[in-house]
Enzyme design. Structure first.
Site, PDB file in Angstrom:
ATOM      1  N   SER A 147       6.135   2.908  -8.383  1.00 47.88           N
ATOM      2  CA  SER A 147       5.937   2.700  -6.994  1.00 47.88           C
ATOM      3  C   SER A 147       7.107   3.250  -6.178  1.00 47.88           C
ATOM      4  O   SER A 147       8.113   2.946  -6.533  1.00 47.88           O
ATOM      5  CB  SER A 147       5.637   1.228  -6.558  1.00 47.88           C
ATOM      6  N   TYR A 207       8.618  -7.576  -6.167  1.00 53.32           N
ATOM      7  CA  TYR A 207       7.718  -6.457  -6.633  1.00 53.32           C
ATOM      8  C   TYR A 207       8.418  -5.078  -6.876  1.00 53.32           C
ATOM      9  O   TYR A 207       8.475  -4.510  -7.750  1.00 53.32           O
ATOM     10  CB  TYR A 207       6.541  -6.314  -5.650  1.00 53.32           C
TER      11      TYR A 207
END
Length: 192
Positions: free
Chosen positions: A140, A153
């Site tokens: 990501s 995250y």
């Protein structure tokens, strides 16, 4: 190029995993689908087979080494080997650190980090014996750039990025074992 290749996909029951499975199967890949939601896996497998593709599934908890080992064995038993593993399973329950959602933090570490480690540990002996194989992960932009509410995250995706880079260096001496991390569906599917 992808026709008849055996591709294991974790996190295959929805999102990027589901879309990747459908596309690769439509190009002739033999897909081995793993995720926690059996009803979705069963439906996806049915849909792929109904369209003329080849697919099997197994319920998979990526936090379990035994489950990861079992899906690799399923692929080998059914299709004779593994060409690609796409370690795609992940979760993203973002929150500010002050909210102290520690259960979410632990789940992200277990799925986003340990899931990658378990998948690599399950498939690497096969790739080494075959002297070929592809490891693909989903990362990501959060692994490249920090943003509010995404500390844990982002940390897990930073780990994936760094792990895959170092993993690739460790395999430089082995011919035909490839390591790739991708940030978008288009790149991950087209690089197969």
């Amino acid at each position: 190029m992808i026709k008849d290749k055996v591709v294991i996909i974790t996190g295959a029951s929805s999102g990027i995993g589901e879309a990747t499975a459908k596309l690769l199967a439509s190009k002739g890949a033999k897909v081995v689908l793993g995720a926690r939601r059996e009803d979705k896996l069963k439906q996806l497998t049915h849909d792929i087979v109904a369209q003329g593709g080849q697919a099997i599934y197994q319920v998979l908890d990526v936090t379990s080494q035994d489950d990861n080992d079992a899906i690799v064995e399923l692929a080998k038993k059914t299709y004779g080997g593994v060409d690609v593993i796409f370690l795609n399973a992940g979760i993203m329950p973002n929150s500010n650190l002050s909210a102290l959602r520690t259960n979410d933090w632990h789940q992200m570490v277990d799925i986003n980090i340990k899931g990658v480690l378990n998948g690599v540990a399950a498939v690497l002996p096969t790739f080494t014996a075959q002297k070929s194989g592809h490891v693909i992960t989903t990362s990501s932009v959060a692994g490249l750039k920090a943003y509010p509410g995404g500390a844990v995250y982002g940390g897990t995706k930073w780990f994936v990025r760094d792990f895959m880079e170092v993993y690739g260096w460790n395999l430089l001496w082995k011919k035909r074992i490839y390591v790739q991390q991708r940030f978008t569906l288009q790149q991950s599917v087209l690089s197969c």
